[in-house]
Scaffold this active site. Structure first.
Site, PDB file in Angstrom:
ATOM      1  N   ASP A  67       0.824  -1.193   0.000  1.00  0.00           N
ATOM      2  CA  ASP A  67       0.000   0.000   0.000  1.00  0.00           C
ATOM      3  C   ASP A  67       0.865   1.253   0.000  1.00  0.00           C
ATOM      4  O   ASP A  67       0.557   2.229  -0.690  1.00  0.00           O
ATOM      5  CB  ASP A  67      -0.937  -0.016   1.209  1.00  0.00           C
ATOM      6  CG  ASP A  67      -1.972   1.085   1.163  1.00  0.00           C
ATOM      7  OD1 ASP A  67      -2.540   1.344   0.087  1.00  0.00           O
ATOM      8  OD2 ASP A  67      -2.213   1.702   2.222  1.00  0.00           O
ATOM      9  N   LYS A 113      -9.311   7.608 -11.570  1.00  0.00           N
ATOM     10  CA  LYS A 113      -8.951   6.248 -11.178  1.00  0.00           C
ATOM     11  C   LYS A 113      -7.587   5.859 -11.751  1.00  0.00           C
ATOM     12  O   LYS A 113      -7.346   5.969 -12.950  1.00  0.00           O
ATOM     13  CB  LYS A 113      -9.993   5.250 -11.662  1.00  0.00           C
ATOM     14  CG  LYS A 113     -11.355   5.456 -11.061  1.00  0.00           C
ATOM     15  CD  LYS A 113     -12.336   4.461 -11.645  1.00  0.00           C
ATOM     16  CE  LYS A 113     -13.738   4.704 -11.148  1.00  0.00           C
ATOM     17  NZ  LYS A 113     -14.677   3.738 -11.769  1.00  0.00           N
TER      18      LYS A 113
END
Length: 160
Positions: A67, A113
């Site tokens: 992440d 996105k």
């Protein structure tokens, strides 16, 4: 707001206390991420603090590192972005103490996105894990503005 993406080389940490890359977080991974040829790279050794089963890195520690590496995607596009979703395939156990090379790439962008992929390999080149993430481009105010009293009340419509 946009900024000029840096040239190939080391990237600055997100902030000093970041769990992934912060240099002052005693519980952190102290990642050093660099940009090379349009991809993000990090070399990391998980230590005993990151163990799940004896001698094996906990999947959550791997997820944290992925992440954080994906979190540097903003440098690829010149805009900040945050995690919307993260999916990991664990191909084999990651031994505590083993060197892991992680490479992340932006596969495509659709408006806000960002579709990202990553792979982690050991010193022999054997694949340890792969990951996919969806990040959303945000305004810098996202990191400094007031937080809603109950963030669970936000609908997914506000994020997409």
């Amino acid at each position: 707001m946009t900024w000029e993406p840096p040239h190939d080389g080391p990237l600055p940490q997100h902030h000093h206390n970041c769990l992934g890359c912060g240099d002052r977080n005693p519980h952190g991974h102290h990642l050093q991420v660099r940009l090379e040829g349009g991809a993000l790279h990090a070399r990391h050794t998980f230590d005993e603090r990151h163990a799940g089963a004896p001698g094996i890195t906990h999947g959550g520690a791997i997820a944290t590192v992925l992440d954080d590496v994906f979190g540097f995607a903003g440098y690829l596009i010149g805009q900040p972005a945050v995690t919307r979703s993260l999916s990991i395939d664990y191909d084999r156990p990651v031994p505590v103490g083993a060197i892991c090379d992680i490479t992340a790439r932006l596969e495509r962008r659709e408006d806000r996105k960002l579709f990202l992929t990553a792979e982690g390999v050991d010193a022999s080149g054997a694949r340890l894990f792969t990951a996919r993430a969806l990040f959303l481009v945000v305004d810098l105010q996202h990191f400094h503005g007031p937080r809603p009293p109950d963030s669970s009340a936000r609908s997914s419509r506000t994020l997409l």
